[in-house]
Design an enzyme around this catalytic site. Sequence first.
Site, mmCIF file in Angstrom:
data_model
loop_
_atom_site.group_PDB
_atom_site.id
_atom_site.type_symbol
_atom_site.label_atom_id
_atom_site.label_comp_id
_atom_site.label_asym_id
_atom_site.label_seq_id
_atom_site.Cartn_x
_atom_site.Cartn_y
_atom_site.Cartn_z
ATOM 1 N N ASP A 1 0.918 -1.153 0.286
ATOM 2 C CA ASP A 1 0.028 0.134 -0.140
ATOM 3 C C ASP A 1 1.062 1.281 0.065
ATOM 4 O O ASP A 1 1.853 1.565 -0.908
ATOM 5 C CB ASP A 1 -1.068 -0.180 1.321
ATOM 6 C CG ASP A 1 -1.916 0.886 1.384
ATOM 7 O OD1 ASP A 1 -3.047 1.217 0.383
ATOM 8 O OD2 ASP A 1 -1.859 2.065 1.987
ATOM 9 N N HIS B 1 -7.156 -6.481 -0.362
ATOM 10 C CA HIS B 1 -6.175 -5.637 -0.336
ATOM 11 C C HIS B 1 -5.304 -5.788 0.852
ATOM 12 O O HIS B 1 -3.944 -5.885 0.742
ATOM 13 C CB HIS B 1 -6.890 -4.193 -0.262
ATOM 14 C CG HIS B 1 -5.610 -3.141 -0.015
ATOM 15 N ND1 HIS B 1 -4.693 -2.723 -1.048
ATOM 16 C CD2 HIS B 1 -5.268 -2.272 1.034
ATOM 17 C CE1 HIS B 1 -3.927 -2.025 -0.686
ATOM 18 N NE2 HIS B 1 -4.124 -1.538 0.507
#
Length: 286
Positions: A100, A267
């Site tokens: 991320d 994610h």
Amino acid sequence: MRGFQNGQAEIDGAEIAYEIGGSGPPVLLLHGFPQTRAMWSAIAPRLTDSFTVVCADLRGYGKSAKPEAVADYSFREMGRDQAGLMRELGFERFDLVGHDRGARTAHRIALDFPDRIKSLVLMDIVPTHLLLDQLSMQVAKAYYHWFFLAQPAPFPERLIGADPDYYFESCLLGWGASKIEDFDPVQLAAYRAAWRDADTIRGMCNDYRAAIEVDFALDAADLDRRVACPTLLLYGADGAMAQAYDVPGTWADRCADLRAMAIPGGHFFPDTAPEETSAALLEFLG
């Protein structure tokens, strides 16, 4: 983390918090939003038989410095922190892993310090410039937080501050295939302790403000540059990015030596699938 030593290093005036453990070639692990270096708690110990593992908090996050100016939160500034930390620890060249925001920082480090990075692992991102420059309705809806957090202070800070757990847990449960029970309770407690701090909320907002106000232009200037070192792209098979993009395809012209692999989950697969993530890292880094 068990077997790791906590440290705090001053890098060009900014305090950067980290943990270090293991022995062997150095590897730096960088977390993402809205987490801290605690996200590596189930992964880093699996690497210590083969590597000296450093897990650091990005500036604005965890126990690292939280400066005031938005420009201080560009991925270039975050990257200088981490490159400086590794040099302070005696590691001139190292393997680099990021998830991320940590992956966006890692990409910038690989561009700014190419001679220092042996290999690069990017987790569940598409290039920052591409995401912003070719924004689709689907991505804007899924990644609305990019634009909410980037609003002028103190608008997002005040709204989030009313109930940080509610807001940030909604982020953890978004972007594909997660429920709160999928997160380790100890790691989740560390995240909560960090994001309940007003300065951390401000720092995370500034991170997203800088992506639009600073990083977009920096990345535009580097569109013709490619990461030279071997690069592994890991992405969540059920995540928002995999649903919206050919994720490996978005990096094909940005990396000279690219391989890619989908990991089960969304994610936050480093939290929810640490065994599969660790195995992929060990195979690539080895």
